[in-house]
Design a protein around this motif. Structure first.
Motif, PDB file in Angstrom:
ATOM      1  N   ILE A  33      42.040  57.377  62.275  1.00 13.61           N
ATOM      2  CA  ILE A  33      40.839  56.842  63.354  1.00 13.61           C
ATOM      3  C   ILE A  33      39.544  56.642  62.399  1.00 13.61           C
ATOM      4  CG2 ILE A  33      38.644  58.503  64.305  1.00 13.61           C
ATOM      5  CD1 ILE A  33      40.469  61.245  64.709  1.00 13.61           C
ATOM      6  N   THR A  34      39.629  56.863  61.069  1.00 12.50           N
ATOM      7  CA  THR A  34      38.807  55.889  60.472  1.00 12.50           C
ATOM      8  C   THR A  34      39.299  54.275  60.289  1.00 12.50           C
ATOM      9  OG1 THR A  34      38.142  58.051  58.816  1.00 12.50           O
ATOM     10  CG2 THR A  34      37.835  55.534  57.398  1.00 12.50           C
ATOM     11  N   ILE A  35      40.634  54.028  60.073  1.00 15.81           N
ATOM     12  CA  ILE A  35      40.879  52.848  60.739  1.00 15.81           C
ATOM     13  C   ILE A  35      40.444  51.918  61.576  1.00 15.81           C
ATOM     14  CG2 ILE A  35      42.448  51.490  60.251  1.00 15.81           C
ATOM     15  CD1 ILE A  35      44.504  53.181  58.185  1.00 15.81           C
ATOM     16  N   LEU A  36      41.063  52.697  62.684  1.00 16.73           N
ATOM     17  CA  LEU A  36      40.915  52.324  64.133  1.00 16.73           C
ATOM     18  C   LEU A  36      39.754  52.063  64.187  1.00 16.73           C
ATOM     19  CD1 LEU A  36      42.827  54.298  66.334  1.00 16.73           C
ATOM     20  CD2 LEU A  36      42.280  51.793  66.817  1.00 16.73           C
ATOM     21  N   PHE A  37      37.870  53.488  63.658  1.00 17.37           N
ATOM     22  CA  PHE A  37      36.750  52.629  63.467  1.00 17.37           C
ATOM     23  C   PHE A  37      36.478  51.618  62.913  1.00 17.37           C
ATOM     24  CE2 PHE A  37      32.836  53.219  61.422  1.00 17.37           C
ATOM     25  CZ  PHE A  37      31.500  53.864  63.149  1.00 17.37           C
ATOM     26  N   LEU A  38      37.198  51.483  61.582  1.00 22.91           N
ATOM     27  CA  LEU A  38      36.359  50.704  60.755  1.00 22.91           C
ATOM     28  C   LEU A  38      36.916  49.192  61.184  1.00 22.91           C
ATOM     29  CD1 LEU A  38      37.274  51.523  57.435  1.00 22.91           C
ATOM     30  CD2 LEU A  38      34.953  51.758  58.275  1.00 22.91           C
ATOM     31  N   ARG A  39      38.291  48.974  62.175  1.00 17.05           N
ATOM     32  CA  ARG A  39      38.943  47.629  62.592  1.00 17.05           C
ATOM     33  C   ARG A  39      38.066  47.211  63.662  1.00 17.05           C
ATOM     34  NH1 ARG A  39      41.956  45.624  66.683  1.00 17.05           N
ATOM     35  NH2 ARG A  39      43.634  43.687  65.332  1.00 17.05           N
ATOM     36  N   ALA A  40      37.499  48.157  64.769  1.00 23.69           N
ATOM     37  CA  ALA A  40      36.315  47.728  65.781  1.00 23.69           C
ATOM     38  C   ALA A  40      35.053  47.680  65.241  1.00 23.69           C
ATOM     39  CB  ALA A  40      36.129  48.908  66.828  1.00 23.69           C
ATOM     40  N   LEU A  41      34.194  47.823  64.392  1.00 27.93           N
ATOM     41  CA  LEU A  41      33.486  47.269  63.798  1.00 27.93           C
ATOM     42  C   LEU A  41      32.900  46.521  63.336  1.00 27.93           C
ATOM     43  CD1 LEU A  41      30.367  48.915  63.160  1.00 27.93           C
ATOM     44  CD2 LEU A  41      31.542  49.517  61.020  1.00 27.93           C
ATOM     45  N   TYR A  42      33.728  46.200  62.783  1.00 33.10           N
ATOM     46  CA  TYR A  42      34.633  45.091  61.887  1.00 33.10           C
ATOM     47  C   TYR A  42      34.314  43.379  62.836  1.00 33.10           C
ATOM     48  CZ  TYR A  42      34.226  48.031  57.109  1.00 33.10           C
ATOM     49  OH  TYR A  42      34.070  48.377  56.155  1.00 33.10           O
ATOM     50  N   LYS A  43      35.739  43.892  63.304  1.00 34.84           N
ATOM     51  CA  LYS A  43      35.784  43.318  64.649  1.00 34.84           C
ATOM     52  C   LYS A  43      33.806  42.802  65.251  1.00 34.84           C
ATOM     53  CE  LYS A  43      38.334  41.962  68.226  1.00 34.84           C
ATOM     54  NZ  LYS A  43      39.618  42.688  69.442  1.00 34.84           N
ATOM     55  N   LYS A  44      33.591  43.963  65.899  1.00 37.15           N
ATOM     56  CA  LYS A  44      32.331  43.418  66.109  1.00 37.15           C
ATOM     57  C   LYS A  44      31.584  42.736  65.499  1.00 37.15           C
ATOM     58  CE  LYS A  44      28.194  45.937  68.219  1.00 37.15           C
ATOM     59  NZ  LYS A  44      27.521  46.778  69.030  1.00 37.15           N
ATOM     60  N   ASN A  45      31.826  43.237  64.596  1.00 38.95           N
ATOM     61  CA  ASN A  45      30.250  42.830  63.830  1.00 38.95           C
ATOM     62  C   ASN A  45      30.663  40.491  63.233  1.00 38.95           C
ATOM     63  OD1 ASN A  45      28.793  45.010  62.663  1.00 38.95           O
ATOM     64  ND2 ASN A  45      29.897  45.422  60.936  1.00 38.95           N
TER      65      ASN A  45
END
Length: 84
Positions: free
Chosen positions: A68-80
């Motif tokens: 879940i952490t990796i999925l969250f970070l992946r989405a966050l970094y993609k958005k940024n």
């Protein structure tokens, strides 16, 4: 032996999380793989709880939180990245 296997497979995600935090890049990690791991770990966690087996339940609970952490970070970094 099962405990050692559980520890190894669980902490195997930690280097990916650390690398992702350092580089702010996780787009090379497959979202399909992460989704399948999310489903699989959820089922294993449920199974471990059903069996009252703390090794299965804890290992998959931690692994699930790492996925879940990796999925969250992946989405966050993609958005940024897309906002730049």
């Amino acid at each position: 032996m099962g405990t050692i296997a559980a520890i190894c497979t669980t902490i195997g995600f930690v280097p990916q999380i650390i690398r992702g935090i350092k580089t702010k890049e996780l787009s090379d990690v497959s979202p399909v793989m992460l989704t399948l791991l999310l489903v699989g770990c959820s089922l294993w966690l449920t199974y471990g709880i059903h069996l009252k087996n703390p090794i299965i339940a804890l290992a998959n609970g931690f692994t699930l939180s790492f996925v879940i952490t990796i999925l969250f970070l992946r989405a966050l970094y993609k958005k940024n990245r897309s906002e730049r």
